[in-house]
Write an enzyme that holds these catalytic residues in place. Structure first.
Site, PDB file in Angstrom:
ATOM      1  N   GLY A 155     -31.918  75.089-102.849  1.00  0.00           N
ATOM      2  CA  GLY A 155     -33.011  74.202-103.251  1.00  0.00           C
ATOM      3  C   GLY A 155     -34.029  74.151-102.124  1.00  0.00           C
ATOM      4  N   ARG A 156     -34.671  72.987-101.995  1.00  0.00           N
ATOM      5  CA  ARG A 156     -35.714  72.857-100.969  1.00  0.00           C
ATOM      6  C   ARG A 156     -35.152  73.096 -99.567  1.00  0.00           C
ATOM      7  NH1 ARG A 156     -37.685  68.410-104.660  1.00  0.00           N
ATOM      8  NH2 ARG A 156     -35.604  67.637-104.297  1.00  0.00           N
ATOM      9  N   ILE A 157     -34.066  72.402 -99.228  1.00  0.00           N
ATOM     10  CA  ILE A 157     -33.533  72.493 -97.862  1.00  0.00           C
ATOM     11  C   ILE A 157     -32.842  73.836 -97.654  1.00  0.00           C
ATOM     12  CG2 ILE A 157     -31.972  71.444 -96.169  1.00  0.00           C
ATOM     13  CD1 ILE A 157     -32.508  68.734 -97.644  1.00  0.00           C
ATOM     14  N   ARG A 238     -23.518  66.597 -97.981  1.00  0.00           N
ATOM     15  CA  ARG A 238     -22.729  65.394 -98.201  1.00  0.00           C
ATOM     16  C   ARG A 238     -21.279  65.679 -97.835  1.00  0.00           C
ATOM     17  NH1 ARG A 238     -26.795  63.085 -98.053  1.00  0.00           N
ATOM     18  NH2 ARG A 238     -27.756  61.688 -99.565  1.00  0.00           N
ATOM     19  N   GLU A 267     -18.250  57.810 -93.945  1.00  0.00           N
ATOM     20  CA  GLU A 267     -19.062  57.818 -92.732  1.00  0.00           C
ATOM     21  C   GLU A 267     -19.064  56.430 -92.121  1.00  0.00           C
ATOM     22  OE1 GLU A 267     -22.951  59.364 -93.637  1.00  0.00           O
ATOM     23  OE2 GLU A 267     -22.171  61.347 -94.000  1.00  0.00           O
ATOM     24  N   HIS A 286     -24.883  62.059 -89.134  1.00  0.00           N
ATOM     25  CA  HIS A 286     -25.792  62.066 -90.303  1.00  0.00           C
ATOM     26  C   HIS A 286     -27.255  61.870 -89.860  1.00  0.00           C
ATOM     27  CE1 HIS A 286     -25.978  61.278 -94.927  1.00  0.00           C
ATOM     28  NE2 HIS A 286     -27.063  61.915 -94.499  1.00  0.00           N
TER      29      HIS A 286
HETATM   30  C1  GLV Z   1     -29.941  61.892 -96.476  1.00  0.00           C
HETATM   31  O1  GLV Z   1     -28.810  62.154 -96.387  1.00  0.00           O
HETATM   32  C2  GLV Z   1     -30.721  62.146 -97.631  1.00  0.00           C
HETATM   33  O2  GLV Z   1     -30.167  62.428 -98.708  1.00  0.00           O
HETATM   34  O3  GLV Z   1     -31.946  62.066 -97.519  1.00  0.00           O
END
Ligand code: GLV
Length: 329
Positions: A155-157, A238, A267, A286
């Site tokens: 996806g984007r990331i 995640r 977390e 995170h």
């Molecule tokens: C952080 O974990 C987000 O989903 O932006």
């Protein structure tokens, strides 16, 4: 009636400025997430909520908030929100995509390099005064140039990570997604493969898919067993995607070389978690989107979502587009 928007913890004020012009904004000034009861109390009389990934906005919380019309998560992921319940109740849900893509992609590479180059044992030795000399055979890591990167969730990331690795280190890109993406394949020279192939052929495997009800533990013993003994696993998505006990076993037994993770489940991990004891597992708290620029833009996007929904318009960054909003203006 003035709208009231509850923000569960302080976020960059610059991003809240526009929202403050049209609504009473109540920012809960505390370092820890609200308990469920505090969240319910904070939502009494509130028409909007800006929530964080740490806040479980479940069906009961949403049902208790009779005036709520907008929930905007200060995040791109929204697995902490019961979106189906919100939609049923006529509450718009939004998130903050795009503005954290670069920050999170950078964080992914920070973990990749740290894990590949044995940074954790090195740093720990330096800090403990155990660094005695230049080590010809110590801290030997993996190189990146020309290697194969496997992206799970392009996806984007995921594509921002692929672009960096392709451009910077000339890596070959494999990816696994619900469906092939021909445009990305052309731009990144990426090849669509099934997950077992991706795991077997990649030198670096990076997870970028959202957490869903069905992908919990999608990287477990069987998947880790398929990876190369020199491979590095990165998870900046995640924690629930990875079976942590299996990851510890894999890193300890040498099924894989190392792991870099920015997310855990829960977390933070319990202080006695074996995850924190393995020298070849780098754990970050995170921090994928933790830059001044990203967090300020996330606050502005979260505000824009709430402002739109409060005047009955579609959110600019909707999670449940088409929701039929409850109540009037
Ligand atoms: C952080 O974990 C987000 O989903 O932006």
């Amino acid at each position: 009636m003035t709208d009231r928007v509850f923000v569960t913890r302080p976020i960059p004020e610059a991003g809240l400025a526009e929202l403050r012009k049209v609504a009473e904004v109540v920012v809960r000034d505390a370092p820890m997430p609200p308990t469920r009861d505090e969240l319910i109390a904070g939502l009494r009389g509130a028409t909007g909520l800006i929530s964080l990934v740490t806040d479980p906005v479940d069906a009961g919380v949403l049902e208790s908030a009779g005036d709520l019309r907008a929930v905007s998560n200060f995040a791109v992921g929204f697995n902490n929100i019961d979106v189906a319940a919100a939609t049923r109740l006529g509450i718009a849900v939004g998130n903050t995509p795009d503005v954290l893509t670069d920050a999170t992609a950078d964080c992914t590479l920070m973990l990749l390099l740290a894990a590949a180059r044995c940074l954790r044992p090195g740093l720990e030795d330096v800090a403990a005064g155990r660094w005695r000399t230049w080590e010809p055979m110590g801290y030997l890591g993996q190189e990146l140039a020309g290697k194969t990167l496997g992206i799970v969730g392009l996806g984007r990331i995921g594509s921002a990570v692929a672009r960096r690795c392709r451009g910077g280190w000339g890596m070959n890109i494999l990816y696994h997604n619900p469906r092939p993406l021909p445009d990305d394949e052309r731009e990144l020279g990426a090849r669509f493969v099934d997950l077992p192939t991706l795991l077997a052929e990649s030198d670096f495997v990076s997870l970028h898919c959202p957490a869903t009800a069905t992908n919990r533990g999608m990287i477990g013993r069987e998947q880790l067993r398929r990876m190369k003994p020199t491979a590095v696993l990165i998870n900046a998505a995640r924690g629930s995607l990875v079976d942590e006990a299996a990851l510890v076993e894999a890193c300890r037994a040498g099924w894989i070389f190392a792991a870099g993770i920015d997310v855990t489940d829960p977390e933070p991990p319990a202080p006695e978690s074996p995850l924190l004891r393995e020298p070849n597992i780098v754990v970050a708290p995170h921090v994928g989107s933790a830059t001044v620029v990203a967090r300020t833009a996330m606050a502005a996007r979260a505000s824009a979502n709430v402002m739109a929904a409060l005047i009955g318009q579609a959110m600019p960054y909707p999670v449940n587009p088409g929701v039929v909003l409850r109540g009037g203006n």
